[in-house]
Structure formats: structure tokens, C-alpha cells
Design an enzyme around this catalytic site. Sequence first.
Site, short mmCIF file in Angstrom:
data_model
loop_
_atom_site.label_atom_id
_atom_site.label_comp_id
_atom_site.label_asym_id
_atom_site.label_seq_id
_atom_site.Cartn_x
_atom_site.Cartn_y
_atom_site.Cartn_z
CG PHE A 137 5.70 3.18 -0.36
CD1 PHE A 137 4.75 2.76 -1.28
CD2 PHE A 137 6.08 2.29 0.64
CE1 PHE A 137 4.21 1.48 -1.21
CE2 PHE A 137 5.54 1.00 0.71
CZ PHE A 137 4.60 0.60 -0.22
CG ASP A 222 6.58 5.74 6.89
OD1 ASP A 222 7.40 4.92 7.37
OD2 ASP A 222 5.75 5.44 6.01
CE LYS A 251 10.54 -1.76 3.64
NZ LYS A 251 9.48 -0.76 3.49
C1 LIG Z 1 8.08 -0.56 3.33
C2 LIG Z 1 7.46 0.73 3.78
C3 LIG Z 1 6.14 0.77 4.24
C4 LIG Z 1 5.24 -0.43 4.22
O1 LIG Z 1 5.71 -1.49 5.00
P1 LIG Z 1 5.10 -2.98 4.80
O2 LIG Z 1 5.72 -3.76 5.92
O3 LIG Z 1 5.50 -3.43 3.44
O4 LIG Z 1 3.63 -2.86 4.95
C5 LIG Z 1 5.66 1.99 4.69
N1 LIG Z 1 6.43 3.09 4.70
C6 LIG Z 1 7.70 3.08 4.27
C7 LIG Z 1 8.51 4.34 4.33
C8 LIG Z 1 8.26 1.90 3.78
O5 LIG Z 1 9.51 1.90 3.31
#
Ligand SMILES: *Cc1c(COP(=O)(O)O)cnc(C)c1O
Length: 396
Positions: A137, A222, A251
Site C-alpha cells: 500500500f 515507504d 503518519k
Molecule cells: C498510510 C500509508 C500511505 C498513505 O498515506 P496517506 O497519508 O493516507 O496518504 C502510504 N504508504 C503507507 C505504507 C501507508 O501506511
Amino acid sequence: MSHTDALRKRFESAFMPNYGVPPVAIARGEGSVVWDADGRPYLDLIGGIAVSSLGHGHPALVEAVSRQVATLAHTSNLFLHEPEVLLAERLVGLLRAPARVFLANSGTEANEAALKLAIKYGKSRGRSYFVAAEMGFHGRTLGALSLTGKPAIRDQFGPFPIDVRFVPYGDADALKNAVTDDCAAVFLEPTQGEAGVVPPPDGYFRAAREICSAAGALLIADEIQSAIGRTGHWFAHQADGVLPDVVTLAKGLGGGMPIGACIGIGEAGTIFDKGDHGSTFGGNPVSCAAALAVLGTIERDGLLEHVTTVGRRLAEGIAAVDHPLLAGVRGRGLWLAAVLTAGRSAQVQAAAQEAGFLVNALQPDAVRLAPPLVITTSEVESFLDALPGILEAANE
Ligand SMILES: *Cc1c(COP(=O)(O)O)cnc(C)c1O
């Protein structure tokens, strides 16, 4: 009708149906506890999806944000300000490598920056495609979504103008085969978050580093969910002893204020030229002040060690529960999934809520726990004491 139910009804008519109607209306919080609109307390074991790193109403965050909003709330990128400079320097210091920072407002935007940077890197070298992991994700905007390996949220919005090839997560041989001299970059989470808090086999991230270096592709980590203390390290990749080319953050960095970061390490820090990218709100002074308060508090209060200790207790406590619905626990630090033997996570979430605990039904068989990094041992114990009863109620 309760205040919560009244708000849920109004939410349902005022908002697009993309989230469904959330079960709890949260009115306020303090530490790791939140109260709903009817005054009922819950122990917050999800922390706004691994965001509220200092919990709720932390004095350091309140002070930093209040002072900054009263001093200067916004500059745009036409001007610079000290909080953003301090934050960028701080992040580079924590990475322990020469690096350059771009500040955004969210995770998906941090990944958009990383993707544009990787596209530019690839174009100048005749490298045309990207590799990412199945079930990974990376966000909901179209660039980040094109890298996201969850068919349910991706497929209906395709096809995408970017060539992304997906490999099974954790399979180093599959990654090696997928990354050729034409590959511009590999996007990977150090542990897959939304897929169910799924750590890869030992050595996978190190293998990814070697594969990318050998092929000349960028390794983009990421770390939007995994960094800033969540696993007991500033960055999850530091536990593997590898250095990616690009790291994306969001986050937990802002402790609840919106902020994202794309960090280019070494030469990846100078791929963008003047005019290549930008954001009006990115690097907003208030969000930067919040992030500085988060980083300062983690360091001052020894929260990395605390996360390791209390996270181990939480994981061991869950593992010690003997119940037919519970298969085990996976994850690291305060980033865990209780794994079920059946697809009953929604029932577990509901039973936990009933017992006064907020948890997240992440996958049908996985319940995510990502509490504030400041959660206390006695709060963790209170959840462990309640867990057998929650599982029992969910199994009925
Ligand atoms: C939450 C998340 C995203 C997206 O972040 P948003 O602030 O919701 O756009 C991207 N990559 C990872 C691994 C995430 O956990």
C-alpha cells in the site's frame, strides 16, 4: 438517541459513502485514552492509524503547535522559515547519511514526490518501469495508487500511465528476476502495513538493497507507517542495516498534524531541479513545529527503548493467550497484528469496542494494534487482561 448515533446519522447524509459510517464519534483525548461523544472512555490501541505517536493532548505537542500558530501559521514555498530548516536537518541527522528533504502534507504526496523523482531518474537513463509488491500500500492518489498492489482498491481506477510490475512480497528471487537494467526504481515497505502488518523474511530488505544496487535501480523505502519510533527504531530499515536511496514518511511524524516527507539520500537528493516539484502547504510551519516536538519528545523521553519494552510485553502477552480464535501475533515494537484462525476481525473489533478498547480490523483475519508510543505498561496489561473475554465474545 445517543450523541454518537445522532452524529453517525448526520455523517451518513453529509459525507460521500467512501468510508462507510465509522462506529465511534471521538470527542477528545488525553494520553492513550479517548472519549466518545457520550463521554465513554476507550483505550486507543490504534492511534489514528499509527499517527498519534505522542498520544492525545501531549503537552509538548500542544505547546509547540499553539506557539507556532500564534507566531506564523503559513508562508508558502515562496519564503522559508526556521522550523522547516530545523526539521529537515533533524531528519537527515536521524538517517545518519547525507540527504535532502522535500516536505509534503500526507503519505500519498510523499510517495508522489518519490515517484516523480524516480521517473526523472529513469528517463535520464533509459529506465522505463517500476517494481512494487503485491498487496503493498502506497496511497490513494493516482501515482501512489499505481504502485499499490491491492487489486480491490486499485483495479477499478486503472489502467495507469506508469508501468509497474508486481512481485510477491518477501520473495528475494522474484525481486531479482523482476529488476533488470530497465528498471528505474523498486518501492517497498520494510513491513507491509495495510496488508496486515506482515514482516518479510529476515534478510529480504538487505537482498532488495543488493538487487537494486547491482541493477542500478533506486530502492525506495515507504516508511510512512513504519518509521518515527513505531518499531522501536527511528526508521525500520535501520534494524536491517541497509540504507535506501529514498525514504518516504508521514503518519507518526506529525503526531496528528498533517505532514509528509520524501528524503533523497546521497545522489537521489539532487535529482529534482528547480521547478520540478512543489506544494503550497508542504512544510507548513505548524506541522513542522509539531514534527519537531514529536522527534524531540521521542528522544528526550527515551521512547524508542520504551516502544521496544512495552511492545515486547504486548506481543508476548497476546502470544500467551490460549484461545481457539487466536492464531498468534506478528510485527515489531508497537506495530502488531493479532492473527486470527478465522475471518472474524470485525467481530473482534466490535467486542473490543464494547469492552472499552479501540483496535482495527485490518484484514479479515488480522487485528491491528498501533497505539501511541507513550502507552504505559499498565494500559497494555489492562488490554491483555480483557483480551480472552474479547475473543470469547467475538467467537460467539
Ligand atoms: C498510510 C500509508 C500511505 C498513505 O498515506 P496517506 O497519508 O493516507 O496518504 C502510504 N504508504 C503507507 C505504507 C501507508 O501506511
